[in-house]
Scaffold this active site. Structure first.
Site, PDB file in Angstrom:
ATOM      1  N   ASP A  10       0.730  -1.346  -0.152  1.00  0.00           N
ATOM      2  CA  ASP A  10       0.136  -0.163  -0.097  1.00  0.00           C
ATOM      3  C   ASP A  10       0.948   1.293  -0.076  1.00  0.00           C
ATOM      4  OD1 ASP A  10      -2.325   1.634   0.241  1.00  0.00           O
ATOM      5  OD2 ASP A  10      -1.902   1.763   2.537  1.00  0.00           O
ATOM      6  N   SER A  11       0.266   2.423  -0.177  1.00  0.00           N
ATOM      7  CA  SER A  11       0.743   3.745  -0.063  1.00  0.00           C
ATOM      8  C   SER A  11       1.492   3.831   1.405  1.00  0.00           C
ATOM      9  CB  SER A  11       0.215   4.780  -0.366  1.00  0.00           C
ATOM     10  OG  SER A  11      -0.768   4.881   0.554  1.00  0.00           O
ATOM     11  N   TYR A  42      -0.669   8.750  -2.016  1.00  0.00           N
ATOM     12  CA  TYR A  42      -0.739   8.461  -3.391  1.00  0.00           C
ATOM     13  C   TYR A  42      -1.964   9.118  -4.184  1.00  0.00           C
ATOM     14  CZ  TYR A  42       2.727   4.370  -3.844  1.00  0.00           C
ATOM     15  OH  TYR A  42       3.892   3.860  -3.489  1.00  0.00           O
ATOM     16  N   CYS A  73      -4.448  -1.305  -1.833  1.00  0.00           N
ATOM     17  CA  CYS A  73      -4.802   0.183  -2.088  1.00  0.00           C
ATOM     18  C   CYS A  73      -5.770   0.171  -3.192  1.00  0.00           C
ATOM     19  CB  CYS A  73      -3.303   0.735  -2.330  1.00  0.00           C
ATOM     20  SG  CYS A  73      -3.449   2.476  -2.751  1.00  0.00           S
ATOM     21  N   GLU A 153      -1.406   7.954   8.970  1.00  0.00           N
ATOM     22  CA  GLU A 153      -0.166   7.703   8.913  1.00  0.00           C
ATOM     23  C   GLU A 153       0.495   8.365  10.246  1.00  0.00           C
ATOM     24  OE1 GLU A 153       2.077   6.233   6.327  1.00  0.00           O
ATOM     25  OE2 GLU A 153       0.145   5.314   5.803  1.00  0.00           O
ATOM     26  N   CYS A 185     -10.938   3.372   0.574  1.00  0.00           N
ATOM     27  CA  CYS A 185      -9.583   3.566   0.917  1.00  0.00           C
ATOM     28  C   CYS A 185      -9.076   2.778   2.182  1.00  0.00           C
ATOM     29  CB  CYS A 185      -9.254   5.102   1.176  1.00  0.00           C
ATOM     30  SG  CYS A 185      -7.634   5.119   1.692  1.00  0.00           S
ATOM     31  N   THR A 186      -8.055   2.037   2.133  1.00  0.00           N
ATOM     32  CA  THR A 186      -7.742   1.001   2.804  1.00  0.00           C
ATOM     33  C   THR A 186      -7.280   1.486   4.230  1.00  0.00           C
ATOM     34  OG1 THR A 186      -5.511   0.693   2.012  1.00  0.00           O
ATOM     35  CG2 THR A 186      -7.159  -0.880   1.286  1.00  0.00           C
ATOM     36  N   HIS A 187      -6.828   2.787   4.131  1.00  0.00           N
ATOM     37  CA  HIS A 187      -6.511   3.466   5.485  1.00  0.00           C
ATOM     38  C   HIS A 187      -7.966   3.860   6.547  1.00  0.00           C
ATOM     39  CE1 HIS A 187      -2.851   4.447   3.573  1.00  0.00           C
ATOM     40  NE2 HIS A 187      -2.374   5.118   4.731  1.00  0.00           N
TER      41      HIS A 187
HETATM   42  N1  DGL Z   1      -4.619   3.121   1.113  1.00  0.00           N
HETATM   43  C1  DGL Z   1      -4.938   3.785  -0.157  1.00  0.00           C
HETATM   44  C2  DGL Z   1      -6.025   3.496  -0.874  1.00  0.00           C
HETATM   45  O1  DGL Z   1      -6.638   2.620  -0.456  1.00  0.00           O
HETATM   46  C3  DGL Z   1      -4.574   5.280   0.299  1.00  0.00           C
HETATM   47  C4  DGL Z   1      -3.907   6.114  -0.842  1.00  0.00           C
HETATM   48  C5  DGL Z   1      -3.287   7.208  -0.526  1.00  0.00           C
HETATM   49  O2  DGL Z   1      -1.836   7.111  -0.291  1.00  0.00           O
HETATM   50  O3  DGL Z   1      -3.749   8.316  -0.594  1.00  0.00           O
HETATM   51  O4  DGL Z   1      -6.531   4.284  -1.643  1.00  0.00           O
END
Ligand code: DGL
Length: 255
Positions: A10-11, A42, A73, A153, A185-187
């Site tokens: 992931d990012s 990202y 991601c 983050e 978004c996985t965050h």
């Molecule tokens: N976890 C990423 C997603 O699922 C986050 C992308 C980001 O870094 O902006 O989109």
């Protein structure tokens, strides 16, 4: 092939929400997680930049022996998975906003999607949205989660600034009378307790991570690549950012 690890990236820390689900349903599998926290987020980058960054990580995971790669991601899946599949023979599992289950659960016929700017602005997302709007006769409302990836983050999930952002974004979606909110978004699953407190039962949240873990398992079964050996699995955590931050975050995860 069987004992080789599942590569996941992931990012940043967000993909750990997918890694957690993979660990739950595939406890015998070794994993390698790569967080590109130095280049995070990202979601405000161009498609070309996302392809370059993700391709470097994919090469790294292949070099380290991954048997399958989970793109944990949404932003990378939308921007780069077609390119990655066209250039690498290793199987990829991606993650996209879970609009389909939302169409099944909604009673108001209105679904919200919270995701990054890159995901929501993409042609691919617009196609998914048009498909469900036409075929399921639902309305899809979107909201960019500016600042939320950074909040996770920085492990600032409970800060007053983060709560104010969530109140604004969720308030915007609730004003449309959505009763399902897709976490695109996985965050964002790491903000679920805060989001649920704000929404107070007016809407349910949909996290596609368990479905991604099931898809990973199904692919490994299809290729007969499940780990059948009795050796204990290993789990490697790597980051382009701060290793201590990644490890502290993982220690706090519930298994
Ligand atoms: N976890 C990423 C997603 O699922 C986050 C992308 C980001 O870094 O902006 O989109």
């Amino acid at each position: 092939m069987h004992t080789q690890p599942i590569g996941i990236f992931d990012s940043g820390l967000g993909g750990l929400s997918v890694w957690q689900e993979i660990r739950k349903i595939l406890p015998a599998e070794s994993t390698m997680y790569y967080a590109d926290s130095a280049n995070c987020p990202y979601g405000t980058r161009s498609k070309a930049e996302i392809i370059t960054l993700s391709e470097n990580i994919v090469k790294h995971l292949i070099d380290k022996g991954a048997k399958i790669i989970v793109v944990a991601c949404n932003t990378v899946t939308i921007a780069a998975i077609d390119y990655l599949r066209a250039h690498y023979t290793i199987p990829f599992v991606g993650i996209e906003p879970a609009i389909k289950p939302a169409t099944l659960y909604t009673r108001t016929g209105k679904v919200g999607v919270l995701a990054t700017q890159s995901t929501l602005n993409s042609d691919k997302f617009q196609d998914i949205r048009a498909y469900y709007t036409t075929n399921s006769k639902i309305e899809v409302f979107t909201q960019v989660g500016y600042g939320l990836v950074e909040a996770v983050e920085n492990q600032a999930m409970d800060s007053p600034e983060t709560i104010a952002l969530l109140q604004e974004y969720l308030g915007n979606l609730l004003a449309y009378k959505v009763d399902q909110i897709v976490l695109g978004c996985t965050h964002y699953p790491f903000l679920l307790p805060q989001m649920e407190a704000i929404v107070g039962g007016q809407a349910s949240f949909l996290n596609p991570a368990p479905a991604v873990a099931r898809q990973t398992k199904a692919l490994l079964e299809k290729y007969a690549w499940l780990n059948q050996s009795s050796t204990l699995p290993t789990h490697t955590l790597e980051t382009s950012g701060n290793q201590a931050v990644l490890e502290t975050f993982v220690e706090g995860l519930f298994f």
